[in-house]
Design a protein around this motif. Structure first.
Motif, mmCIF file in Angstrom:
data_model
loop_
_atom_site.group_PDB
_atom_site.id
_atom_site.type_symbol
_atom_site.label_atom_id
_atom_site.label_comp_id
_atom_site.label_asym_id
_atom_site.label_seq_id
_atom_site.Cartn_x
_atom_site.Cartn_y
_atom_site.Cartn_z
ATOM 1 N N ALA B 1 0.832 -1.193 0.000
ATOM 2 C CA ALA B 1 0.000 0.000 0.000
ATOM 3 C C ALA B 1 0.876 1.257 0.000
ATOM 4 O O ALA B 1 2.026 1.224 0.411
ATOM 5 N N GLN B 2 0.272 2.300 -0.495
ATOM 6 C CA GLN B 2 0.971 3.579 -0.535
ATOM 7 C C GLN B 2 1.167 4.148 0.854
ATOM 8 O O GLN B 2 0.394 3.919 1.771
ATOM 9 N N SER B 3 2.222 4.959 0.975
ATOM 10 C CA SER B 3 2.439 5.729 2.189
ATOM 11 C C SER B 3 2.632 7.186 1.773
ATOM 12 O O SER B 3 3.439 7.474 0.896
ATOM 13 N N VAL B 4 1.879 8.069 2.400
ATOM 14 C CA VAL B 4 1.970 9.495 2.090
ATOM 15 C C VAL B 4 2.403 10.221 3.357
ATOM 16 O O VAL B 4 1.750 10.094 4.400
ATOM 17 N N THR B 5 3.494 10.952 3.274
ATOM 18 C CA THR B 5 4.068 11.604 4.448
ATOM 19 C C THR B 5 3.997 13.119 4.310
ATOM 20 O O THR B 5 4.501 13.683 3.340
ATOM 21 N N GLN B 6 3.369 13.719 5.285
ATOM 22 C CA GLN B 6 3.407 15.177 5.398
ATOM 23 C C GLN B 6 4.183 15.456 6.682
ATOM 24 O O GLN B 6 3.670 15.279 7.776
ATOM 25 N N LEU B 7 5.420 15.857 6.521
ATOM 26 C CA LEU B 7 6.335 15.940 7.654
ATOM 27 C C LEU B 7 5.944 17.015 8.653
ATOM 28 O O LEU B 7 6.194 16.880 9.851
ATOM 29 N N ASP B 8 5.332 18.081 8.177
ATOM 30 C CA ASP B 8 5.019 19.208 9.041
ATOM 31 C C ASP B 8 3.559 19.137 9.464
ATOM 32 O O ASP B 8 2.673 19.301 8.644
ATOM 33 N N SER B 9 3.307 18.880 10.729
ATOM 34 C CA SER B 9 1.919 18.814 11.177
ATOM 35 C C SER B 9 1.328 20.213 11.367
ATOM 36 O O SER B 9 0.119 20.397 11.181
ATOM 37 N N GLN B 10 2.169 21.174 11.740
ATOM 38 C CA GLN B 10 1.697 22.550 11.932
ATOM 39 C C GLN B 10 2.705 23.516 11.312
ATOM 40 O O GLN B 10 3.916 23.371 11.534
ATOM 41 N N VAL B 11 2.203 24.481 10.573
ATOM 42 C CA VAL B 11 3.059 25.491 9.964
ATOM 43 C C VAL B 11 2.459 26.866 10.240
ATOM 44 O O VAL B 11 1.417 27.215 9.692
ATOM 45 N N PRO B 12 3.110 27.645 11.131
ATOM 46 C CA PRO B 12 2.683 29.037 11.315
ATOM 47 C C PRO B 12 3.474 29.937 10.380
ATOM 48 O O PRO B 12 4.685 29.740 10.205
ATOM 49 N N VAL B 13 2.814 30.920 9.795
ATOM 50 C CA VAL B 13 3.495 31.817 8.867
ATOM 51 C C VAL B 13 2.822 33.181 8.936
ATOM 52 O O VAL B 13 1.604 33.274 9.134
ATOM 53 N N PHE B 14 3.614 34.220 8.788
ATOM 54 C CA PHE B 14 3.054 35.561 8.825
ATOM 55 C C PHE B 14 2.362 35.893 7.504
ATOM 56 O O PHE B 14 2.743 35.405 6.430
ATOM 57 N N GLU B 15 1.341 36.712 7.623
ATOM 58 C CA GLU B 15 0.593 37.158 6.447
ATOM 59 C C GLU B 15 1.544 37.792 5.436
ATOM 60 O O GLU B 15 2.476 38.508 5.802
ATOM 61 N N GLU B 16 1.322 37.482 4.168
ATOM 62 C CA GLU B 16 2.085 37.966 3.019
ATOM 63 C C GLU B 16 3.449 37.288 2.876
ATOM 64 O O GLU B 16 4.177 37.573 1.923
ATOM 65 N N ALA B 17 3.802 36.393 3.750
ATOM 66 C CA ALA B 17 5.036 35.623 3.606
ATOM 67 C C ALA B 17 4.778 34.417 2.709
ATOM 68 O O ALA B 17 3.631 33.974 2.559
ATOM 69 N N PRO B 18 5.847 33.843 2.123
ATOM 70 C CA PRO B 18 5.680 32.629 1.317
ATOM 71 C C PRO B 18 5.575 31.401 2.215
ATOM 72 O O PRO B 18 5.999 31.419 3.374
ATOM 73 N N VAL B 19 5.010 30.332 1.679
ATOM 74 C CA VAL B 19 4.886 29.095 2.441
ATOM 75 C C VAL B 19 5.087 27.896 1.516
ATOM 76 O O VAL B 19 4.770 27.952 0.317
ATOM 77 N N GLU B 20 5.660 26.838 2.080
ATOM 78 C CA GLU B 20 5.778 25.557 1.378
ATOM 79 C C GLU B 20 5.318 24.457 2.318
ATOM 80 O O GLU B 20 5.814 24.356 3.448
ATOM 81 N N LEU B 21 4.378 23.647 1.874
ATOM 82 C CA LEU B 21 3.920 22.488 2.630
ATOM 83 C C LEU B 21 4.421 21.251 1.908
ATOM 84 O O LEU B 21 4.175 21.074 0.719
#
Lengths: 114, 114
Positions: B1-21
């Motif tokens: 079976a497939q495994s899908v990993t999202q390493l970051d459970s929580q990401v805080p970021v300031f408004e207008e800043a860039p983000v990568e999930l």
């Protein structure tokens, strides 16, 4: 179109009680499915259906039954509720049984089993 | 079976800043890749999907994702986030030829700080 609708929105059950979570879609989609969402575990597939009269088990089917008598409706039955079934339940549909399809989700049913 | 990993459970970021999930999957076969967003107390809705062709996929609300086959990744990006982007983000994978079986990651909670 209403899309995918689910009832009830909230439900509290006692251990051992049974209930049916309702799901309906008005998009004439072939494929329908039920997921449960638990903290830290993402969404896990419970049961799915590729058309009226056809159902199959997903990753976590134990304790749940489904049927699909019409294209529109796909109810999920809890036979004898257990605290481990406390979760948020989502119904989803897609036009066809293909991995390229977008899933359309209902708003969810929040279930608490005491 | 497939495994899908999202390493970051929580990401805080300031408004207008860039983000990568970040999203990584385990399959060695051909896959289709999806990002869904879940706003508070709502069902999931599609942000974007990769089926084939260009590895850079653009979605709704200014989000984009890049498929990297060699690194088995499908990271989601936005150059400037808004308060309204605060939500839970799920990566999902299906296998070519595997019907409508989707595997979901555990989700990343994005909080945009004013």
């Amino acid at each position: 179109n209403a899309g995918v609708t689910q009832t009830p929105k909230f439900q509290v059950l006692k251990t051992g009680q049974s209930m049916t979570l309702q799901c309906a879609q008005d998009m004439n989609h072939e494929y329908m499915s039920w997921y449960r969402q638990d903290p830290g575990m993402g969404l896990r597939l419970i049961h799915y259906s590729v058309g009226a009269g056809i159902t199959d088990q997903g990753e976590v089917p134990n304790g749940y039954n489904v049927s699909r008598s019409t294209t529109e409706d796909f109810p999920l039955r809890l036979l004898s509720a257990a605290p481990s079934q406390t979760s948020v339940y989502f119904c989803a549909s897609s036009p066809r049984d293909r991995g390229t399809e977008t899933q359309y989700f209902g708003p969810g049913t929040r279930l608490l089993v005491l | 079976a497939q495994s899908v990993t999202q390493l970051d459970s929580q990401v805080p970021v300031f408004e207008e800043a860039p983000v990568e999930l970040r999203c990584n999957y385990s399959s060695s076969v051909s896959v289709y890749l999806f990002w869904y967003v879940q706003y508070p107390n709502q069902g999931l809705q599609l942000l974007l999907k990769y089926l084939s062709g260009s590895t850079l996929v653009k979605g709704i609300n200014g989000f984009e994702a890049e498929f990297n086959k060699s690194q088995t990744s499908f990271h989601l990006r936005k150059p400037s986030v808004h308060i309204s982007d605060t939500a839970e983000y799920f990566c999902a994978v299906s296998e070519a030829g595997g019907g409508n079986q989707f595997y979901f990651g555990t989700g990343t909670s994005l909080t945009v700080i004013p």
